[in-house]
Design a protein around this motif. Structure first.
Motif, PDB file in Angstrom:
ATOM      1  N   THR A  95       1.193   3.422 -10.476  1.00  0.00           N
ATOM      2  CA  THR A  95       0.409   2.583  -9.575  1.00  0.00           C
ATOM      3  C   THR A  95      -1.044   2.431 -10.028  1.00  0.00           C
ATOM      4  O   THR A  95      -1.608   1.342  -9.969  1.00  0.00           O
ATOM      5  N   SER A 117       4.761   4.091   2.528  1.00  0.00           N
ATOM      6  CA  SER A 117       3.637   4.414   1.640  1.00  0.00           C
ATOM      7  C   SER A 117       3.617   3.469   0.447  1.00  0.00           C
ATOM      8  O   SER A 117       4.578   3.421  -0.332  1.00  0.00           O
ATOM      9  N   PRO A 118       2.531   2.714   0.264  1.00  0.00           N
ATOM     10  CA  PRO A 118       2.507   1.701  -0.802  1.00  0.00           C
ATOM     11  C   PRO A 118       2.764   2.263  -2.193  1.00  0.00           C
ATOM     12  O   PRO A 118       3.443   1.611  -3.010  1.00  0.00           O
ATOM     13  N   ASP A 119       2.253   3.471  -2.500  1.00  0.00           N
ATOM     14  CA  ASP A 119       2.443   3.993  -3.848  1.00  0.00           C
ATOM     15  C   ASP A 119       3.900   4.345  -4.114  1.00  0.00           C
ATOM     16  O   ASP A 119       4.405   4.163  -5.235  1.00  0.00           O
ATOM     17  N   VAL A 121       6.519   2.830  -2.648  1.00  0.00           N
ATOM     18  CA  VAL A 121       7.229   1.553  -2.753  1.00  0.00           C
ATOM     19  C   VAL A 121       7.025   0.943  -4.134  1.00  0.00           C
ATOM     20  O   VAL A 121       7.980   0.521  -4.798  1.00  0.00           O
ATOM     21  N   THR A 122       5.776   0.918  -4.585  1.00  0.00           N
ATOM     22  CA  THR A 122       5.479   0.351  -5.908  1.00  0.00           C
ATOM     23  C   THR A 122       6.179   1.128  -7.009  1.00  0.00           C
ATOM     24  O   THR A 122       6.726   0.540  -7.957  1.00  0.00           O
ATOM     25  N   ALA A 144       9.876  -0.879   3.726  1.00  0.00           N
ATOM     26  CA  ALA A 144       9.680  -1.456   2.397  1.00  0.00           C
ATOM     27  C   ALA A 144      10.345  -0.605   1.314  1.00  0.00           C
ATOM     28  O   ALA A 144      10.888  -1.137   0.339  1.00  0.00           O
ATOM     29  N   GLU A 358      -1.414   6.339   4.026  1.00  0.00           N
ATOM     30  CA  GLU A 358      -1.231   5.345   2.965  1.00  0.00           C
ATOM     31  C   GLU A 358      -2.077   5.722   1.762  1.00  0.00           C
ATOM     32  O   GLU A 358      -3.281   5.924   1.877  1.00  0.00           O
ATOM     33  N   LEU A 360      -2.650   4.910  -2.640  1.00  0.00           N
ATOM     34  CA  LEU A 360      -2.451   3.893  -3.678  1.00  0.00           C
ATOM     35  C   LEU A 360      -2.228   4.564  -5.027  1.00  0.00           C
ATOM     36  O   LEU A 360      -2.567   5.719  -5.196  1.00  0.00           O
TER      37      LEU A 360
END
Length: 360
Positions: A95, A117-119, A121-122, A144, A358, A360
């Motif tokens: 990420t 959690s965006p990290d 998912v990415t 997600a 959250e 990144l």
């Protein structure tokens, strides 16, 4: 943070009520998950079949916080039982640093209570693009993370309202065990009595509350275990840090015997997990050293190990080592809740924390 000893127990009961209810709910959660695991056309069977067809040569787990400890448990299981090399992903490599490793023949399992959690998912999205087989284990099948994976398992523990994760943690442990056990051709037999055992163990809540009093003024402590139980020590330390605002450090029993042992003295309580199995027997090197240093040792484990400690809670007989972590963590969850209350805190809503973090 210490509270007046005269505070009515009814006021303590109001604080921490959510966490207490969710801790008590866990045997029912496990029973539901075990019932769903028996469905031949269910998502767990489908995920196991997909893994079997792809025959990965390496397994990676990606998670954060409490879910990272569930992933660590699964890493032990996959390495020991499936005999596959495993690793815990550092999400920032993909990420933040933009790494794009070749993940052909890799199984990547994302573990997250919220799946938001965006990290994570990415990381799962990029892993899939790089050839990995991706599986999500979450408490939100529409999240997600679940959508990013090729297969997903809903632990279905219901809403978890207390900030400190309890039932979602053991739900993840059980889902990961059932998935990986099915991959090896098992039927989850070792887990069948968990709801019964868990109910009996949770029935000792008053005993744990009494033991919590002795650590009311502790400022730091150490947790330690080996093998399958090491994730329990890590999760116990996290629960105590986030609910009781004290410094808690988790060590493998093997690592504790090196430099960290020097900080142990009678003022630093040591919480140990000594189950019935290889990991518990390996702790036989650790316990005598703690005794020599005069440590106050709280043990969750076999009756013999508890008898040799300062205080403790004995685990039920007949529990297979590979599922013992689901039971081991229960007294520590209770301890964290009661200790937080005795210290004047609210374990339902620790200061400065949110349910979903959250990153990144």
């Amino acid at each position: 943070m210490s509270q007046d000893r005269t505070e009515p127990s009814s006021e303590r009961a109001t604080r921490g009520a959510l966490m207490g209810a969710e801790v008590a709910e866990q045997p029912d959660v496990w029973a539901r998950l075990l019932d769903r695991a028996d469905q031949p056309d269910g998502e767990l069977a489908a995920a196991a079949a997909l893994i079997g067809r792809r025959r990965p040569r390496f397994v990676q787990f990606v998670a954060r916080g409490t879910s990272d400890h569930a992933a660590l448990y699964a890493k032990y299981f996959a390495e020991i039982v499936l005999q596959l090399p495993c690793g815990l992903v550092s999400p920032s490599t993909m990420t933040a640093y933009g790494a794009e490793p070749d993940l052909t023949d890799v199984l990547m399992i994302g573990v997250s209570q919220s799946g938001g959690s965006p990290d994570l998912v990415t990381t799962l999205e990029r892993a899939r693009a790089q050839g990995a087989l991706t599986v999500a284990v979450t408490n939100n099948p529409t999240s997600a993370l679940a959508q990013a994976a090729e297969a997903q398992i809903d632990i279905a523990v219901g809403p978890e309202k207390a900030v400190a994760a309890t039932k979602s943690y053991t739900g993840q442990l059980l889902a990961l065990y059932l998935l990986l056990d099915r991959v090896r051709g098992g039927d989850g037999a070792a887990a069948r009595r968990l709801p019964e055992w868990g109910t009996a163990l949770l029935g000792r809540d008053d005993d744990v509350a009494e033991l919590a009093q002795r650590y009311r003024f502790a400022s730091r402590l150490v947790t330690t275990a080996r093998g399958y139980s090491y994730p329990t020590a890590s999760e116990a330390a996290l629960k105590l840090m986030e609910t009781c605002y004290l410094s808690a450090q988790a060590f493998s029993g093997a690592d504790l015997l090196h430099g960290p042992l020097a900080m142990i003295d009678p003022q630093v309580p040591v919480l140990t997990v000594v189950g019935d199995g290889i990991g518990g027997r390996a702790m036989g090197q650790v316990l005598p050293r703690l005794s020599e240093l005069g440590a106050d040792v709280f043990c969750v484990g076999t009756p013999d190990a508890v008898a040799a400690a300062t205080v403790g809670i004995a685990l039920p007989d007949g529990v297979a080592e590979e599922v013992s972590p689901l039971l081991e963590i229960l007294p520590f969850q209770q301890l964290a809740r009661h200790l937080a209350l005795f210290r004047g805190g609210d374990p339902d809503a620790p200061r400065g924390l949110k349910k979903v973090t959250e990153t990144l």
